[in-house]
Design a protein around this motif. Structure first.
Motif, mmCIF file in Angstrom:
data_model
loop_
_atom_site.group_PDB
_atom_site.id
_atom_site.type_symbol
_atom_site.label_atom_id
_atom_site.label_comp_id
_atom_site.label_asym_id
_atom_site.label_seq_id
_atom_site.Cartn_x
_atom_site.Cartn_y
_atom_site.Cartn_z
ATOM 1 N N ALA A 61 -44.544 -35.277 -37.577
ATOM 2 C CA ALA A 61 -45.203 -33.822 -37.537
ATOM 3 C C ALA A 61 -44.723 -33.000 -38.334
ATOM 4 N N ASN A 62 -43.376 -32.992 -38.297
ATOM 5 C CA ASN A 62 -42.678 -31.756 -39.046
ATOM 6 C C ASN A 62 -42.708 -32.052 -40.601
ATOM 7 N N ALA A 63 -42.943 -33.092 -40.946
ATOM 8 C CA ALA A 63 -43.113 -33.259 -42.564
ATOM 9 C C ALA A 63 -44.508 -32.901 -42.915
ATOM 10 N N TYR A 64 -45.529 -33.516 -41.998
ATOM 11 C CA TYR A 64 -46.723 -33.021 -41.990
ATOM 12 C C TYR A 64 -47.147 -31.526 -42.135
ATOM 13 N N ILE A 65 -46.334 -30.699 -41.159
ATOM 14 C CA ILE A 65 -46.272 -29.404 -41.371
ATOM 15 C C ILE A 65 -46.042 -28.770 -42.668
ATOM 16 N N MET A 66 -44.872 -29.153 -43.049
ATOM 17 C CA MET A 66 -44.108 -28.654 -44.461
ATOM 18 C C MET A 66 -45.302 -29.146 -45.693
ATOM 19 N N ASP A 67 -45.681 -30.505 -45.528
ATOM 20 C CA ASP A 67 -46.564 -30.744 -46.701
ATOM 21 C C ASP A 67 -47.820 -29.721 -46.824
ATOM 22 N N TYR A 68 -48.605 -29.508 -45.855
ATOM 23 C CA TYR A 68 -49.582 -28.692 -45.683
ATOM 24 C C TYR A 68 -49.191 -27.338 -45.930
ATOM 25 N N LEU A 69 -48.192 -26.686 -45.205
ATOM 26 C CA LEU A 69 -47.677 -25.410 -45.592
ATOM 27 C C LEU A 69 -47.666 -25.030 -46.964
ATOM 28 N N LYS A 70 -47.070 -26.087 -47.892
ATOM 29 C CA LYS A 70 -46.609 -25.794 -49.293
ATOM 30 C C LYS A 70 -47.911 -25.881 -50.272
ATOM 31 N N THR A 71 -48.793 -26.429 -49.677
ATOM 32 C CA THR A 71 -50.333 -26.459 -50.517
ATOM 33 C C THR A 71 -51.384 -25.641 -49.907
ATOM 34 N N GLU A 72 -51.429 -25.113 -48.527
ATOM 35 C CA GLU A 72 -52.330 -24.525 -48.005
ATOM 36 C C GLU A 72 -52.189 -23.034 -47.436
ATOM 37 N N ALA A 73 -51.110 -22.826 -47.159
ATOM 38 C CA ALA A 73 -50.600 -21.240 -46.799
ATOM 39 C C ALA A 73 -50.425 -20.600 -47.837
ATOM 40 N N PRO A 74 -50.947 -19.313 -47.818
ATOM 41 C CA PRO A 74 -51.033 -18.382 -49.047
ATOM 42 C C PRO A 74 -49.873 -17.579 -49.070
ATOM 43 N N PHE A 75 -48.681 -18.263 -49.436
ATOM 44 C CA PHE A 75 -47.394 -17.637 -49.917
ATOM 45 C C PHE A 75 -47.107 -17.781 -51.450
ATOM 46 N N TRP A 76 -46.596 -16.902 -52.189
ATOM 47 C CA TRP A 76 -46.154 -17.093 -53.460
ATOM 48 C C TRP A 76 -44.765 -16.571 -53.910
ATOM 49 N N LYS A 77 -44.141 -17.353 -54.418
ATOM 50 C CA LYS A 77 -42.822 -17.235 -55.027
ATOM 51 C C LYS A 77 -42.609 -16.441 -56.381
ATOM 52 N N LEU A 78 -41.831 -15.317 -56.280
ATOM 53 C CA LEU A 78 -41.499 -14.533 -57.797
ATOM 54 C C LEU A 78 -40.162 -14.653 -57.806
ATOM 55 N N GLU A 79 -39.540 -15.227 -58.947
ATOM 56 C CA GLU A 79 -38.134 -15.238 -59.449
ATOM 57 C C GLU A 79 -37.892 -14.248 -60.408
ATOM 58 N N GLU A 80 -36.723 -13.569 -60.033
ATOM 59 C CA GLU A 80 -36.404 -12.642 -60.871
ATOM 60 C C GLU A 80 -34.806 -12.814 -61.010
ATOM 61 N N THR A 81 -34.337 -12.609 -62.553
ATOM 62 C CA THR A 81 -33.154 -12.685 -62.802
ATOM 63 C C THR A 81 -32.860 -11.871 -63.826
ATOM 64 N N GLY A 82 -32.167 -10.586 -63.712
ATOM 65 C CA GLY A 82 -31.933 -9.675 -64.607
ATOM 66 C C GLY A 82 -33.452 -8.985 -64.915
ATOM 67 N N ALA A 83 -33.746 -9.094 -66.305
ATOM 68 C CA ALA A 83 -35.055 -8.654 -66.861
ATOM 69 C C ALA A 83 -36.112 -9.656 -66.769
ATOM 70 N N ALA A 84 -35.812 -10.883 -66.662
ATOM 71 C CA ALA A 84 -36.937 -11.866 -66.563
ATOM 72 C C ALA A 84 -37.476 -11.942 -65.054
ATOM 73 N N ARG A 85 -38.651 -12.266 -65.034
ATOM 74 C CA ARG A 85 -39.439 -12.285 -63.894
ATOM 75 C C ARG A 85 -40.566 -13.497 -63.887
ATOM 76 N N THR A 86 -40.653 -14.460 -63.069
ATOM 77 C CA THR A 86 -41.513 -15.569 -63.372
ATOM 78 C C THR A 86 -42.029 -15.991 -61.846
ATOM 79 N N TRP A 87 -43.388 -15.992 -61.648
ATOM 80 C CA TRP A 87 -44.169 -16.608 -60.582
ATOM 81 C C TRP A 87 -43.940 -17.898 -60.719
ATOM 82 N N VAL A 88 -43.581 -18.647 -59.597
ATOM 83 C CA VAL A 88 -43.506 -19.870 -59.707
ATOM 84 C C VAL A 88 -44.777 -20.776 -59.492
#
Lengths: 84, 150
Positions: free
Chosen positions: B108-135
């Protein structure tokens, strides 16, 4: 005519330089709405009119492009999710 | 009916405290599985910012946990997902699942993470110095989620 509340997230929010807008439209489905927005040209065409992948939610549920848009709906456009 | 705790917000979490709260007064659950997701270092002065869709995020997580609870006999579930700027090494997500049985807690733990990573609306933005990248979303994440379809 129906009224939709549109919200944008992540890369799309930045590309469109806005996080939300209210739109009066005749678009019946998600696909028709996306075609109308892509018709604005520029970043709208780049993000919604080509090969870039995006997702659609209607009233905070994941939706498909052929889903019908109810009047007054909150319609969200965003990139594939990357949380966790 | 499992006890469910879902939190989306900027605050950090304490694994041992959450674990203790999960199974307080519960002497039936023989198994607790825990997953902690952390920010990887992706360069000097790197900062990751988590954006989400307030309202839909909580609704999507609740639906995922409900689906897991319907599939496995879970006594309690906790899901905590942080948002906002997070430095390398920071905790991002916590999933705790408690059950009478080890396999149910793990799966159940793995199932929740697998669905969270594909269906829950979160987005990661990576920033290093001047560079910014949406994952970009990974095809592998969809493959891992689909293993639960069979």
């Amino acid at each position: 005519m129906k009224t939709l509340h549109l919200v944008y997230f992540a890369r799309l929010r930045e590309a469109f330089a806005r996080s939300s807008e209210t739109l009066s439209t005749d678009a019946a489905t998600g696909a028709e709405l996306v075609a109308e927005l892509a018709g604005r040209g520029g970043a709208w065409a780049d993000e919604l009119g080509g090969a870039r992948v995006f997702r659609l939610a209607i009233n905070q549920d994941m939706a498909r492009l052929d889903d019908v848009l109810p009047d007054g709906a909150e319609v969200a456009l965003f990139p594939p999710v990357t949380g966790g | 009916m499992s006890r469910i705790r879902i939190v989306v917000g900027p605050d950090d979490f304490d694994l041992s405290r959450e674990c203790a709260a999960l199974i307080q007064h519960d002497i039936e659950s023989g198994a607790v599985a825990a997953f902690v997701g952390r920010v990887r270092d992706f360069g000097p002065d790197s900062v990751m910012t988590l954006e989400h869709y307030p309202g839909m995020t909580e609704k999507a997580l609740a639906a995922i946990v409900d689906a897991a609870s319907a599939r496995w006999p879970l006594s309690a579930v906790t899901v905590i997902h942080r948002v906002g700027p997070l430095a390398a090494g920071a905790q991002i997500v916590l999933v705790l699942t408690a059950s009478r049985h080890r396999r149910a807690a793990y799966d159940a733990n793995a199932y929740i993470m697998d669905y969270l990573k594909t269906e829950a609306p979160f987005w990661k933005l990576e920033e290093t110095g001047a560079a910014r990248t949406w994952v970009e979303a990974k095809a592998k994440d969809n493959v891992e989620r689909q293993r639960w379809d069979s």
